[in-house]
Motif scaffolding. Structure first.
Motif, PDB file in Angstrom:
ATOM      1  N   ASP A 235     -10.911 -32.415  -6.433  1.00  0.00           N
ATOM      2  CA  ASP A 235     -11.631 -32.232  -7.695  1.00  0.00           C
ATOM      3  C   ASP A 235     -12.923 -33.034  -7.619  1.00  0.00           C
ATOM      4  O   ASP A 235     -12.895 -34.267  -7.556  1.00  0.00           O
TER       5      ASP A 235
ATOM      6  N   GLN B 157      -8.296 -35.822  -7.797  1.00  0.00           N
ATOM      7  CA  GLN B 157      -7.685 -36.118  -9.080  1.00  0.00           C
ATOM      8  C   GLN B 157      -6.192 -36.300  -8.875  1.00  0.00           C
ATOM      9  O   GLN B 157      -5.578 -35.595  -8.077  1.00  0.00           O
ATOM     10  N   LYS B 158      -5.604 -37.257  -9.584  1.00  0.00           N
ATOM     11  CA  LYS B 158      -4.170 -37.478  -9.486  1.00  0.00           C
ATOM     12  C   LYS B 158      -3.474 -36.687 -10.579  1.00  0.00           C
ATOM     13  O   LYS B 158      -3.804 -36.820 -11.766  1.00  0.00           O
ATOM     14  N   THR B 159      -2.499 -35.880 -10.179  1.00  0.00           N
ATOM     15  CA  THR B 159      -1.804 -35.032 -11.139  1.00  0.00           C
ATOM     16  C   THR B 159      -0.681 -35.804 -11.816  1.00  0.00           C
ATOM     17  O   THR B 159      -0.334 -36.921 -11.416  1.00  0.00           O
TER      18      THR B 159
ATOM     19  N   SER C  28       2.363 -35.263 -11.669  1.00  0.00           N
ATOM     20  CA  SER C  28       3.499 -35.422 -10.757  1.00  0.00           C
ATOM     21  C   SER C  28       3.245 -36.469  -9.672  1.00  0.00           C
ATOM     22  O   SER C  28       4.090 -36.702  -8.812  1.00  0.00           O
TER      23      SER C  28
ATOM     24  N   ALA D   6      -5.123 -33.758  -6.025  1.00  0.00           N
ATOM     25  CA  ALA D   6      -5.753 -32.444  -5.940  1.00  0.00           C
ATOM     26  C   ALA D   6      -7.253 -32.630  -5.755  1.00  0.00           C
ATOM     27  O   ALA D   6      -7.857 -33.551  -6.333  1.00  0.00           O
TER      28      ALA D   6
END
Length: 484
Positions: A110, A100-102, A104, A108
């Motif tokens: 996921d 998953q792209k956060t 910021s 991460a």
């Protein structure tokens, strides 16, 4: 197959090599298991028909060359390292990802994420191998096998000079296609991987049981055209300056390698491996690459002509020096001729100062002083010494000029040696891109060596047949002489 080459022998050989490495315990245990998997799974193929012992020894040599090996934790995807950067650059958006792209901009792990890393491993500089530490052990073994195949490739494997358009794309296609070609030795994959290759006009579906299906398809086609020996020479290339087209011609003199290359980059321009879709940016990049190549070819031709002119000038000057040196030696070897030449030169000097005096370029005092100097200092011995000095000076000039000529000849020979390749490449570019050949056209050429007939070609042929038929009905045809 050597029946004496047992599984226990193989374990001992692998452990002996691992003993020379400083790999962490986890990596060492993984490699031991992976190499046992290679031993147990190996099946010869038409591409790699080695005995089990030869095959295992080949991959053991790859392990010997490997200086670093790492199992990369997916959780380390944001770290500051080259391998992490490679993996981050291989992230693509999907509906069933594991990253998953956060907010910021970091990634991460996921299992319900919308990003997936399409790269499971990388070989860096032919000395470091990194494999993503996935839960699927068999997939990790295969990834390790794929990256070790890259280690076996020469330092400049399939290297194409940067002047050629899409050089990096072609080199990557070959390197990956080669690595993929060895994967069936571990058996077929259970899943089918499909790549949808797109253009604005059509879709072209390629299916295979290995990764990089398009690369594998093109690499296999290349191998069928140039032969296994040429393919192996490209694979083991260690010379960065080696022109691959000329190398191939040594093994397959009649192979239209330049035309093969141009058709392959015509296909590769449509392929975006991260999105698997038509990519306008790559099409524009190829257009730019062709423009740069043609400009380079023009500069190369201008350089050739300039060098040829310089070479001819140097040869003419060398000839003049040689003729002058011959005349000087002739005078020095003949006392009577020497004296005669001396007197002629002395008279010439006296005439020159006389002329200067008559034209008032010298006053009376200056004229008398120079005349006196000639009478007293211009001796036969001084004249002889001046000729000897001039002869020596000419010899030095000719020695230097001869070296320049040899260097010029070498430069011209190098340019000329590549000229035929350049002409063939120029012709191939015109055939493919000036005629806007489609993806299907290029695939047809790779398969058959011919381009499919265009509709307009068929129409014109039909029109000609109609005209021929009408002519035959109108009466007897004229002879060829009468037509002229």
């Amino acid at each position: 197959m050597n029946s004496s080459f047992t599984r226990n022998d193989w374990i001992q050989r692998v452990e002996a090599v691992l003993d020379t490495k400083k790999f962490p315990p986890k990596e060492r245990n993984f490699l031991t298991s992976a190499f046992l998997y290679f031993y147990d799974s190996y099946r010869p193929t038409s591409f790699c028909n080695l005995s089990k012992e030869e095959y295992c020894r080949m991959y053991l040599s790859a392990l010997q060359k490997t200086e670093e090996f790492r199992l990369f934790p997916p959780s380390s995807i944001n770290e500051d390292s080259l391998e992490a950067l490679v993996f981050r650059n291989a992230m693509v958006e999907t509906n069933h990802g594991n990253f998953q792209k956060t907010a910021s901009g970091l990634f991460a792990v996921d299992e319900q994420g919308k990003y997936i890393c399409v790269c499971d491993g990388v070989a860096l500089g032919g000395k470091k191998v990194v494999c993503m530490d996935l839960q699927d052990e068999l997939k990790k073994y295969r990834t390790c096998h794929h990256e070790l195949t890259h280690v076996l490739q020469g330092r400049y494997a399939f290297c194409v000079p940067a002047k050629y358009p899409f050089a990096l794309e072609f080199t990557k296609m070959c390197a990956e296609g080669d690595a993929v070609s060895y994967e069936p030795t571990l058996g077929s994959r259970s899943e089918t991987v499909d790549d949808l290759l797109c253009t604005k006009e059509m879709n072209y579906l390629i299916s295979d049981y290995v990764p990089y299906p398009l690369y594998h398809t093109l690499y296999s086609a290349l191998g069928k055209w140039i032969g296994k020996d040429a393919l192996e020479a490209l694979r083991n290339n260690k010379d960065s300056k080696r022109d691959p087209f000329e190398l191939v011609r040594e093994y397959a003199p009649n192979c239209p390698i330049e035309e093969l290359y141009v058709n392959m980059i015509n296909i590769l321009q449509y392929y975006d491996e991260r999105k698997i879709e038509y990519c306008e940016d790559k099409v524009e990049a190829l257009k730019g690459g062709i423009f740069v190549y043609r400009r380079h070819a023009k500069v190369e031709e201008e350089t050739l002509q300039r060098n040829l002119r310089g070479l001819e000038g140097n040869k003419d000057y060398f000839k003049q020096c040689k003729e002058e040196q011959t005349e000087i030696r002739k005078v020095l070897d003949d006392p009577q001729l020497l004296e005669k030449q001396f007197l002629l030169e002395k008279e010439k000097l006296l005439r020159e100062i006389e002329e200067d005096y008559q034209q008032q370029r010298l006053d009376e005092i200056g004229y008398q002083e120079e005349k006196k100097d000639i009478e007293t200092q211009a001796t036969l011995e001084c004249y002889r010494a001046s000729l000897v000095g001039r002869e020596s000076s000419l010899q030095t000039e000719m020695t230097e000029m001869e070296q320049e000529i040899q260097e010029g000849l070498q430069t011209v020979k190098e340019i000329l040696s590549h000229q035929q390749t350049r002409k063939r490449f120029d012709l191939a570019l015109k055939k493919v891109f000036d005629h806007h050949l489609t993806l299907q056209d290029s695939f047809t050429f790779l398969q058959t060596g011919e381009y499919p007939k265009k509709k307009q070609d068929v129409d014109s042929r039909i029109d000609q047949m109609v005209q021929d038929t009408l002519s035959s009905k109108e009466g007897p045809r004229k002879s060829s002489m009468e037509n002229k």
